[in-house]
Scaffold this active site. Structure first.
Site, PDB file in Angstrom:
ATOM      1  N   GLU A   2      31.573  15.822  54.485  1.00 39.82           N
ATOM      2  CA  GLU A   2      32.878  15.842  53.653  1.00 39.82           C
ATOM      3  C   GLU A   2      33.529  14.667  53.169  1.00 39.82           C
ATOM      4  OE1 GLU A   2      33.447  18.720  51.724  1.00 39.82           O
ATOM      5  OE2 GLU A   2      31.503  19.109  52.462  1.00 39.82           O
ATOM      6  N   GLU A  26      21.590  30.443  44.011  1.00 35.63           N
ATOM      7  CA  GLU A  26      21.703  30.663  42.814  1.00 35.63           C
ATOM      8  C   GLU A  26      22.999  30.437  42.287  1.00 35.63           C
ATOM      9  OE1 GLU A  26      18.753  32.672  41.097  1.00 35.63           O
ATOM     10  OE2 GLU A  26      17.867  31.557  42.964  1.00 35.63           O
ATOM     11  N   GLU A  27      23.273  30.394  40.932  1.00 35.05           N
ATOM     12  CA  GLU A  27      24.623  30.243  40.136  1.00 35.05           C
ATOM     13  C   GLU A  27      24.981  31.673  40.169  1.00 35.05           C
ATOM     14  OE1 GLU A  27      26.453  28.068  37.963  1.00 35.05           O
ATOM     15  OE2 GLU A  27      25.644  26.365  39.039  1.00 35.05           O
ATOM     16  N   HIS A  28      26.161  31.962  40.552  1.00 39.79           N
ATOM     17  CA  HIS A  28      26.628  33.334  40.740  1.00 39.79           C
ATOM     18  C   HIS A  28      28.284  33.346  40.579  1.00 39.79           C
ATOM     19  CE1 HIS A  28      27.704  37.438  41.863  1.00 39.79           C
ATOM     20  NE2 HIS A  28      26.231  37.700  41.710  1.00 39.79           N
ATOM     21  N   GLU A  74      40.760  22.151  54.881  1.00 42.14           N
ATOM     22  CA  GLU A  74      39.512  21.466  54.750  1.00 42.14           C
ATOM     23  C   GLU A  74      38.560  22.063  55.535  1.00 42.14           C
ATOM     24  OE1 GLU A  74      39.413  19.637  51.876  1.00 42.14           O
ATOM     25  OE2 GLU A  74      37.204  19.841  52.160  1.00 42.14           O
ATOM     26  N   LYS A 134      34.195  29.511  46.231  1.00 38.96           N
ATOM     27  CA  LYS A 134      34.179  28.254  46.467  1.00 38.96           C
ATOM     28  C   LYS A 134      35.485  27.734  45.768  1.00 38.96           C
ATOM     29  CE  LYS A 134      29.583  26.866  47.285  1.00 38.96           C
ATOM     30  NZ  LYS A 134      28.717  25.756  46.965  1.00 38.96           N
ATOM     31  N   ASP A 135      35.784  28.059  44.615  1.00 41.82           N
ATOM     32  CA  ASP A 135      36.916  27.709  43.772  1.00 41.82           C
ATOM     33  C   ASP A 135      38.332  27.977  44.677  1.00 41.82           C
ATOM     34  OD1 ASP A 135      35.216  26.306  42.236  1.00 41.82           O
ATOM     35  OD2 ASP A 135      35.416  27.530  40.450  1.00 41.82           O
ATOM     36  N   GLU A 180      32.059  26.974  51.993  1.00 43.58           N
ATOM     37  CA  GLU A 180      31.207  26.498  50.967  1.00 43.58           C
ATOM     38  C   GLU A 180      29.743  26.425  51.585  1.00 43.58           C
ATOM     39  OE1 GLU A 180      33.488  22.759  48.909  1.00 43.58           O
ATOM     40  OE2 GLU A 180      32.052  22.326  50.410  1.00 43.58           O
TER      41      GLU A 180
HETATM   42  N1  LIG Z   1      26.313  29.207  43.905  1.00 48.84           N
HETATM   43  C1  LIG Z   1      27.112  28.815  42.861  1.00 48.84           C
HETATM   44  N2  LIG Z   1      27.446  29.354  41.665  1.00 48.84           N
HETATM   45  C2  LIG Z   1      28.377  29.051  40.613  1.00 48.84           C
HETATM   46  N3  LIG Z   1      29.295  28.021  41.007  1.00 48.84           N
HETATM   47  C3  LIG Z   1      29.036  27.230  41.899  1.00 48.84           C
HETATM   48  C4  LIG Z   1      27.978  27.536  43.057  1.00 48.84           C
HETATM   49  N4  LIG Z   1      27.989  26.429  43.847  1.00 48.84           N
HETATM   50  C5  LIG Z   1      28.893  25.646  43.423  1.00 48.84           C
HETATM   51  N5  LIG Z   1      29.500  26.281  42.366  1.00 48.84           N
HETATM   52  C6  LIG Z   1      30.611  25.332  41.426  1.00 48.84           C
HETATM   53  O1  LIG Z   1      30.464  24.041  41.824  1.00 48.84           O
HETATM   54  C7  LIG Z   1      31.791  23.434  42.619  1.00 48.84           C
HETATM   55  C8  LIG Z   1      31.347  22.423  43.429  1.00 48.84           C
HETATM   56  O2  LIG Z   1      30.540  22.949  44.307  1.00 48.84           O
HETATM   57  P1  LIG Z   1      29.929  22.505  45.671  1.00 48.84           P
HETATM   58  O3  LIG Z   1      29.193  23.225  46.742  1.00 48.84           O
HETATM   59  O4  LIG Z   1      29.334  20.991  45.275  1.00 48.84           O
HETATM   60  O5  LIG Z   1      31.324  21.962  46.440  1.00 48.84           O
HETATM   61  P2  LIG Z   1      32.027  20.513  46.794  1.00 48.84           P
HETATM   62  O6  LIG Z   1      31.600  19.761  45.496  1.00 48.84           O
HETATM   63  O7  LIG Z   1      31.413  19.947  47.900  1.00 48.84           O
HETATM   64  O8  LIG Z   1      33.385  20.961  46.759  1.00 48.84           O
HETATM   65  P3  LIG Z   1      34.497  20.026  47.753  1.00 48.84           P
HETATM   66  O9  LIG Z   1      34.769  18.862  46.637  1.00 48.84           O
HETATM   67  O10 LIG Z   1      35.521  20.890  47.786  1.00 48.84           O
HETATM   68  O11 LIG Z   1      33.881  19.776  48.864  1.00 48.84           O
HETATM   69  C9  LIG Z   1      32.396  24.781  43.098  1.00 48.84           C
HETATM   70  O12 LIG Z   1      33.656  24.723  43.200  1.00 48.84           O
HETATM   71  C10 LIG Z   1      31.778  25.949  41.935  1.00 48.84           C
HETATM   72  O13 LIG Z   1      33.009  25.820  41.145  1.00 48.84           O
END
Ligand SMILES: Nc1ncnc2c1ncn2[C@@H]1O[C@H](COP(=O)(O)OP(=O)(O)OP(=O)(O)O)[C@@H](O)[C@H]1O
Length: 123
Positions: free
Chosen positions: A30, A87-89, A71, A96-97, A78
């Site tokens: 991270e 998959e996108e869901h 964090e 995550k958000d 995550e």
């Molecule tokens: N399976 C999923 N379906 C829909 N949206 C997703 C999915 N996975 C991630 N996202 C979107 O993409 C963003 C980034 O996801 P990711 O897993 O890459 O985290 P990250 O970039 O490592 O976040 P961070 O910066 O907090 O560590 C999420 O906050 C979410 O909005």
């Protein structure tokens, strides 16, 4: 084995080892954690330089601990979401958000509190 059988509790050193391994995992993966750890060092050094009080320094440590702990929880959420679905869901996005928002909120409030601590020490 029944699902209701009592879980074996780990010995304390084992628990520490797992927690350290979780921290190392998150630290290696991270980028945000690198930034937060760097910011923590800068904040501690700066706080010592401007001679904040002991109580204020303890508050700074609590805030740093809070940001880093959140964090780590965010990282865990995550990974858990990625384990459940690649998959996108909309629910994956919501999870995550929302976890990211928890870090964001605590960081924002911490920054505001730290600003008051700095002003209190300098003025
Ligand atoms: N399976 C999923 N379906 C829909 N949206 C997703 C999915 N996975 C991630 N996202 C979107 O993409 C963003 C980034 O996801 P990711 O897993 O890459 O985290 P990250 O970039 O490592 O976040 P961070 O910066 O907090 O560590 C999420 O906050 C979410 O909005």
């Amino acid at each position: 084995m029944s699902n209701h059988s009592p879980r074996r509790h780990k010995h304390l050193p084992e628990s520490f080892k797992d927690a350290i391994s979780g921290f190392v995992f998150a630290f290696l993966q991270e980028r945000n954690l690198h930034i937060q750890m760097f910011a923590a060092v800068v904040v501690i050094v700066f706080s010592l330089m401007i001679h904040v009080s002991l109580v204020e320094l303890m508050i700074v440590f609590i805030l740093i601990g809070g940001v880093i702990s959140l964090e780590l929880v965010n990282t865990a959420i995550e990974r858990l979401v990625d384990l459940v679905t690649q998959e996108e869901h909309p629910m994956a996005k919501a999870a995550k958000d929302t976890a990211a928002a928890a870090v964001w909120w605590f960081s924002l409030i911490s920054a505001i509190i730290y600003l008051f601590i700095v002003l209190d020490s300098l003025i």
